[in-house]
Design a protein around this motif. Structure first.
Motif, PDB file in Angstrom:
ATOM      1  N   PRO A  70       0.795  -1.242   0.000  1.00 45.68           N
ATOM      2  CA  PRO A  70       0.000   0.000   0.000  1.00 45.68           C
ATOM      3  C   PRO A  70       0.826   1.290   0.000  1.00 45.68           C
ATOM      4  CG  PRO A  70      -1.040  -1.636   1.385  1.00 45.68           C
ATOM      5  CD  PRO A  70       0.298  -2.207   0.986  1.00 45.68           C
ATOM      6  N   THR A  71       1.963   1.317   0.678  1.00 43.18           N
ATOM      7  CA  THR A  71       2.784   2.536   0.682  1.00 43.18           C
ATOM      8  C   THR A  71       3.242   2.908  -0.729  1.00 43.18           C
ATOM      9  OG1 THR A  71       3.504   2.387   2.981  1.00 43.18           O
ATOM     10  CG2 THR A  71       5.066   3.408   1.452  1.00 43.18           C
TER      11      THR A  71
ATOM     12  N   LYS B 205      -7.948   2.719  -2.983  1.00 43.22           N
ATOM     13  CA  LYS B 205      -7.339   2.159  -4.194  1.00 43.22           C
ATOM     14  C   LYS B 205      -6.880   0.719  -3.952  1.00 43.22           C
ATOM     15  CE  LYS B 205      -3.954   3.128  -7.758  1.00 43.22           C
ATOM     16  NZ  LYS B 205      -2.834   3.961  -8.216  1.00 43.22           N
ATOM     17  N   CYS B 206      -6.295   0.477  -2.775  1.00 38.65           N
ATOM     18  CA  CYS B 206      -5.850  -0.881  -2.450  1.00 38.65           C
ATOM     19  C   CYS B 206      -7.044  -1.824  -2.383  1.00 38.65           C
ATOM     20  CB  CYS B 206      -5.093  -0.895  -1.113  1.00 38.65           C
ATOM     21  SG  CYS B 206      -3.551   0.035  -1.180  1.00 38.65           S
ATOM     22  N   VAL B 207      -8.122  -1.381  -1.729  1.00 36.95           N
ATOM     23  CA  VAL B 207      -9.300  -2.234  -1.589  1.00 36.95           C
ATOM     24  C   VAL B 207      -9.904  -2.539  -2.953  1.00 36.95           C
ATOM     25  CG1 VAL B 207     -11.663  -2.342  -0.659  1.00 36.95           C
ATOM     26  CG2 VAL B 207      -9.780  -1.526   0.792  1.00 36.95           C
TER      27      VAL B 207
ATOM     28  N   LYS C 252      -5.416 -14.525  -5.383  1.00 38.80           N
ATOM     29  CA  LYS C 252      -5.083 -14.032  -4.055  1.00 38.80           C
ATOM     30  C   LYS C 252      -4.604 -12.586  -4.157  1.00 38.80           C
ATOM     31  CE  LYS C 252      -3.210 -17.740  -1.156  1.00 38.80           C
ATOM     32  NZ  LYS C 252      -3.605 -19.019  -1.723  1.00 38.80           N
ATOM     33  N   ALA C 253      -4.979 -11.771  -3.173  1.00 38.88           N
ATOM     34  CA  ALA C 253      -4.356 -10.455  -3.021  1.00 38.88           C
ATOM     35  C   ALA C 253      -3.575 -10.522  -1.716  1.00 38.88           C
ATOM     36  CB  ALA C 253      -5.415  -9.370  -2.961  1.00 38.88           C
ATOM     37  N   VAL C 254      -2.277 -10.266  -1.788  1.00 31.78           N
ATOM     38  CA  VAL C 254      -1.417 -10.407  -0.616  1.00 31.78           C
ATOM     39  C   VAL C 254      -0.973  -9.028  -0.140  1.00 31.78           C
ATOM     40  CG1 VAL C 254       0.668 -11.488   0.318  1.00 31.78           C
ATOM     41  CG2 VAL C 254      -0.565 -12.595  -1.549  1.00 31.78           C
TER      42      VAL C 254
END
Ligand SMILES: O=C(O)CCC(=O)c1ccccc1C(=O)O
Ligand SMILES: [Mg+2]
Length: 331
Positions: A244-245, A252-254, A266-268
């Protein structure tokens, strides 16, 4: 009287002398902590561009965060929202976390069961793997030594620990020939327990070809941050790694996580070597949005101190606001 206030702090803590980022030794990890308060609610976030990976410097991030906070205050007094569009990824991430905490939309429980990270000496993995509950999964950095050595180590671990799953990370370092050399040393019956190999080759096209030729599943990491990247199903691509950084706001990450999950990938959630402050928030994000996936957050031990919030079970000393490692920025 204003109902809103905000503060910025800068931390600078020594890190393990061995930490090499791409071409450079990192001696200290530095970043910002932002606090946003609105009436009785408050939220915090960490803004910590990672040298050699982030495009923005800490100075640029700090300047932009200060401007956004001022604009946000002004927007809120007109009862308007202020978006994170156009902000540097680290700034968007830290500010969005602070707002999410303040609104209570980021849950407090975290997933602190992380995939132990190994930089080359496989003996280091036995103890943490022994302590692991549930899915036994470890991550090994490959591509730093000989590709055949990497292959032998992966094969040996998969042979020795029958319920072990591996994630491997080559960071785009292999030529197709070296990648093939790695694959040659892993017995075919062990290949299904390689959850994925992150970015084996220099280009996505070469990595795709490697996966197709060997049957080894791969994951995108660097690619996720490239402007032309889209989450799509592709043969042998089983995961995307989200730092995320380096990616941007929580929203946006979600959105990336949801796209991956909808396609059965998979989202890691993974570390950009944040302090314990940011890492514990990432563990909470992982638990909330990727509940079935072990996050890649085993980087706390690269540091000599934790920052304000401690990681459950860590024995590292905690630097607090009076420690001399953290100073308030006045603006
Ligand atoms: O993903 C993990 O498990 C740990 C984090 C990690 O490997 C990493 C941390 C900072 C910068 C780059 C990388 C990387 O994935 O190569
Ligand atoms: Mg990687």
């Amino acid at each position: 009287m204003t109902t809103r206030c905000y503060h910025l702090y800068r931390y600078s803590i020594p890190v393990d002398s061995q930490l090499i980022l791409r071409n450079r030794f990192l001696k200290r990890r530095e970043g910002l902590l932002v606090q946003i308060k609105c009436k009785e609610n408050e939220g915090w976030g960490e803004i910590a561009p990672l040298p050699e990976y982030s495009w923005e410097t800490l100075e640029q991030a700090q300047e932009q965060a200060i401007q956004w906070l001022k604009d946000w205050d002004a927007a809120r007094s007109r009862n308007e929202k202020l978006s994170f569009d156009g902000l540097y990824p680290s700034v968007a991430f830290g500010l969005s976390c602070a707002l999410a905490e303040m609104k209570g939309s980021l849950q407090t429980e975290g997933n602190y069961q992380v995939a132990p990270l190994c930089y080359g000496d496989p003996d280091e993995l036995y103890e943490p793997l022994d302590q692991m509950q549930g899915e036994k999964v470890a991550k090994i950095k490959v591509g730093m030594y000989e590709a055949n050595r990497d292959g032998m180590i992966a094969d040996m671990l998969l042979e020795a620990i029958p319920d072990l799953y591996l994630r491997l990370d080559a960071n785009r370092s292999w030529t197709p020939a070296k990648a093939a050399m790695f694959a040659k040393y892993v017995k075919p019956e062990h290949l299904p327990r390689i959850q994925f190999l992150e970015e084996p080759c220099k280009t996505r096209e070469e990595s795709r070809r490697f996966a197709e030729q060997t049957g080894i599943n791969i994951a995108w990491d660097e690619s996720v941050r490239e402007p032309d990247f889209e989450v799509v199903t592709e043969p042998h691509v089983t995961a995307i790694v989200i730092k995320p950084t380096l990616v941007g706001s929580l929203e946006k990450c979600v959105s990336l996580i949801e796209k991956a999950q909808n396609l059965g990938m998979k989202a890691v959630i993974s570390s950009s070597i944040e302090s314990s402050f940011g890492l514990t928030q990432l563990a909470r994000i992982a638990r909330q949005y990727t509940p079935d996936v072990t996050p890649g957050l085993d980087t706390l031990d690269l540091m000599e101190y934790q920052v304000v919030r401690s990681w459950p079970g860590s024995g590292l000393p905690v630097a607090d606001f009076n420690s001399g490692f953290i100073t308030e920025i006045n603006f």
